[in-house]
Scaffold this motif. Structure first.
Motif, PDB file in Angstrom:
ATOM      1  N   VAL A  47      -2.494   0.459  -4.364  1.00 37.63           N
ATOM      2  CA  VAL A  47      -2.260  -0.837  -3.745  1.00 37.63           C
ATOM      3  C   VAL A  47      -1.720  -1.764  -4.833  1.00 37.63           C
ATOM      4  N   GLY A  79       1.047  -7.887   4.116  1.00 34.24           N
ATOM      5  CA  GLY A  79       0.762  -6.499   3.775  1.00 34.24           C
ATOM      6  C   GLY A  79       1.904  -5.583   4.182  1.00 34.24           C
ATOM      7  N   SER A 127       2.536  -1.364   4.296  1.00 38.53           N
ATOM      8  CA  SER A 127       2.033  -0.013   4.023  1.00 38.53           C
ATOM      9  C   SER A 127       3.187   0.970   4.131  1.00 38.53           C
ATOM     10  N   GLY A 163       0.844  -1.190   0.000  1.00 39.37           N
ATOM     11  CA  GLY A 163       0.000   0.000   0.000  1.00 39.37           C
ATOM     12  C   GLY A 163       0.881   1.243   0.000  1.00 39.37           C
ATOM     13  N   PHE A 165      -7.726  -0.278  -1.488  1.00 44.67           N
ATOM     14  CA  PHE A 165      -7.727  -1.669  -1.044  1.00 44.67           C
ATOM     15  C   PHE A 165      -9.062  -2.320  -1.416  1.00 44.67           C
ATOM     16  N   VAL A 171      -1.783   4.305   1.110  1.00 48.70           N
ATOM     17  CA  VAL A 171      -3.048   3.641   1.431  1.00 48.70           C
ATOM     18  C   VAL A 171      -2.706   2.531   2.423  1.00 48.70           C
ATOM     19  N   GLY A 172      -3.424   2.482   3.549  1.00 51.97           N
ATOM     20  CA  GLY A 172      -3.150   1.423   4.512  1.00 51.97           C
ATOM     21  C   GLY A 172      -3.686   0.080   4.022  1.00 51.97           C
ATOM     22  N   VAL A 173      -2.900  -0.972   4.169  1.00 51.04           N
ATOM     23  CA  VAL A 173      -3.377  -2.323   3.858  1.00 51.04           C
ATOM     24  C   VAL A 173      -3.189  -3.179   5.109  1.00 51.04           C
ATOM     25  N   ASP A 178      -1.976  -6.074   7.685  1.00 49.97           N
ATOM     26  CA  ASP A 178      -0.672  -6.731   7.766  1.00 49.97           C
ATOM     27  C   ASP A 178      -0.695  -8.113   7.131  1.00 49.97           C
TER      28      ASP A 178
END
Lengths: 64, 538
Positions: free
Chosen positions: B506, B485, B487, B467, B522, B470-472, B474
């Motif tokens: 992502v 994951g 980020s 990511g 995501f 953008v947070g993805v 773990d």
């Protein structure tokens, strides 16, 4: 507008291969004739007399 | 046929030891993977699989690496892969790093290029390193991995004499100093070089183009002030050949190549006084040097029609061969290994169907075709095959000195870069059209600084969801895989290389660090579908 001598052809290696491919199997005489036709066709496409004069000068000067 | 060495060894790396398989009583022992050939591609294959915990047996008819520098230019992508295997650093430490090349015509410099014109990469565009050292570092890493429990078995003086290819395994007859024995393999990987005995045993084709020219290689030691750059001369003023190439190697060794033409007396040209006559003309009368290794080579561009034949898979020079201009031989072989390793691993542990291995065939044939095209074009430019192509070649060289437009046409070798698997079946459609072209699906991930290290150190070995801005999560589960994951903040080189005009992205990244798919956010169902596709299930 001035003569463009910056890189202007995408895929230069592909262009060069196609150029040589056009000459493949031709005699020296036939190759020279092909080049002459090519120069005339491209010169007509350019059309601008001043640019063509500049191109003649650039080609003459570069002879090693 | 006796088991005599065909060449002298530079390093004895895997001396013959009797294996328990030779004393097996209940029929031949079956192994999941057997690799044929202990050169750089074979050893890298064994290392890739062994680091995944997959038992692998490697067979070679010698006990180490032959003499002669041979391949010397190892590309950035190869170093990135070696770094993932844990042996990149000794290569960098020993190698001569270079990024700049200069091209001369007669006595004039006409062109200079930089292969790595941007910062933010762990590795240089190239290192020069004698092939025996490259192989030694791989084997040393194997020894280290074995000590940590990696199930790798290197068997020197084990010559494969015949193979019997069945639907679901291969029976292999081997000769050793203690006599013959037999083993079986679920999968046999042929890494046995350009003249591959395995290919011949299976009567498989290897078609392509032979170039009518001879090149003399002279590796010499000298004290010289040449910079650490690749220098190439067309029609050099010192007249030692129709072209000449100069490269620096470690330990004060220099590689010099001269183009000799087609009709030559090979034996005469290899006489020391004749080699020295050419070198003296180039280096001048006052330079002292010693000859380390000399050879005359001709070259071919060819490949097998298919790299996968049921349970037998070919990699490296055994599968494809190129002319040396562009350093696309060993470097493309290492990319084969990088592509094959994770696929074979996932098939063997049941995560992916066997058909995933067909994507190795498709992707690496695509790579081989690109390498063959580039190296054929370079060769056509360096050794013009007709009067008119010579006229055009010299016109390009004359113009290039003063006009920028002619410089991209000068072709002294298009140096190895990893290929992009454009349009091939494992990719998902690009859902980030504003993203940079260089990170489109199919592309190898470009490196970039991240924290105290580099991005590529955090990718590779398994599937990763990256990511960028953008947070993805773990970890997510998809298609029986635990997806890791990662980020990262959207700034610096990562932003330039992975976002472009997009606000966030992502990326699904394969174990070989190629992009499988990318999205603006995501999107779990889209990611699951992309994983399925990247596992060869579609």
């Amino acid at each position: 507008m001035a003569l463009n001598t910056d890189p202007n052809i995408p895929d230069p290696d592909g262009f060069y291969a196609e150029l040589l491919g056009a000459h493949e199997g031709l005699s020296d005489e036939a190759s020279t004739a092909l080049n002459a036709r090519l120069v005339l066709i491209l010169a007509n496409h350019i059309g601008d007399r001043a640019i063509l004069t500049e191109a003649f000068a650039a080609a003459s000067k570069s002879e090693a | 046929m006796p088991l005599d060495d065909r060449y002298q060894l530079a390093f004895k790396l895997y001396p013959y030891e009797r294996s328990a398989d030779q004393d097996a009583t209940g029929g031949p022992v079956r192994h999941p993977v057997v690799v044929m050939g202990g050169g750089p591609i074979g050893v890298a294959t064994a290392l890739d699989l062994g680091l995944q915990g997959i038992p692998v047996v490697l067979l070679d008819d010698h006990e180490g690496v032959g003499q002669g520098s041979r391949a010397i230019c190892f590309a950035k992508r190869t170093l990135e892969i070696a770094h993932r295997y844990g042996c990149g650093q000794p290569m960098i430490d020993k190698g001569v790093l270079w990024n700049v090349g200069k091209v001369f015509h007669d006595d004039r410099q006409i062109y200079e290029f930089n292969l790595l014109p941007e910062d933010g990469h762990r590795n240089p565009a190239f290192i020069n390193l004698q092939q025996p050292h490259f192989e030694r570092f791989l084997v040393e890493r194997v020894r280290e991995a074995q000590a940590q429990g990696a199930p790798i078995d290197l068997r020197g003086k084990n010559r494969v004499d015949t193979v019997d290819v069945k639907d679901d395994h291969v029976v292999i007859d081997i000769t050793t100093p203690d006599g013959p024995y037999q083993i079986e393999a679920d999968w046999l990987i042929g890494c046995d070089g350009a003249s591959s005995p395995l290919r011949k045993m299976m009567s498989l084709d290897f078609e392509g183009r032979v170039f009518e020219d001879n090149f003399l290689i002279a590796d010499i030691t000298m004290k010289a002030d040449f910079p650490t750059e690749r220098w190439f001369w067309f029609e050099p003023h010192f007249k030692s050949g129709d072209s000449a190439l100069l490269h620096k190697q470690p330990d004060g060794v220099w590689r010099i190549d001269f183009q000799l033409g087609w009709d030559i007396d090979r034996k005469e040209e290899l006489k020391e006084e004749n080699i020295r006559r050419r070198l003296d003309a180039m280096l001048g009368p006052d330079v002292d040097y010693d000859l380390v290794w000399t050879s005359i080579y001709t070259f071919q561009c060819r490949r097998m029609t298919q790299f996968r034949h049921g349970r037998v898979i070919f990699a490296g020079d055994a599968a494809h061969q190129v002319s040396p201009f562009g350093a696309r031989g060993a470097n493309s072989g290492i990319q084969d290994v990088d592509n094959l390793g994770w696929k074979l691993g996932l098939v063997l542990n049941g995560t992916a169907p066997e058909s995933l291995l067909d994507s190795y065939d498709v992707e690496r044939r695509h790579g081989a075709d690109e390498n063959i095209l580039n190296s054929s074009r370079s060769t056509d430019f360096i050794t013009p095959k007709s009067k008119i192509s010579h006229v055009f070649r010299n016109a390009v060289l004359d113009l290039a000195e003063h006009h920028a437009f002619a410089r991209p046409l000068v072709n002294s070798g298009r140096l190895s870069v990893p290929c992009v698997y454009d349009g091939l079946p494992l990719n998902s459609p690009d859902a980030l059209p504003d993203g940079p072209a260089r990170t489109r699906p199919g592309a190898p991930c470009p490196d970039a600084p991240l924290g105290d290290g580099f991005l590529l150190d955090h990718l590779g070995g398994d599937f990763v969801l990256l990511g960028v801005g953008v947070g993805v999560p773990d970890q997510i589960e998809a298609e029986g895989l635990a997806l890791r994951g990662l980020s990262v903040p959207a700034d610096g080189d990562i932003m330039d290389r992975y976002l472009g005009a997009a606000k966030g992205a992502v990326y699904l990244i394969r174990p070989d660090q190629h992009v499988a798919g990318r999205w603006p956010s995501f999107d779990e169902p889209a990611i699951a579908a992309a994983v399925s596709r990247a596992l060869g299930k579609d």
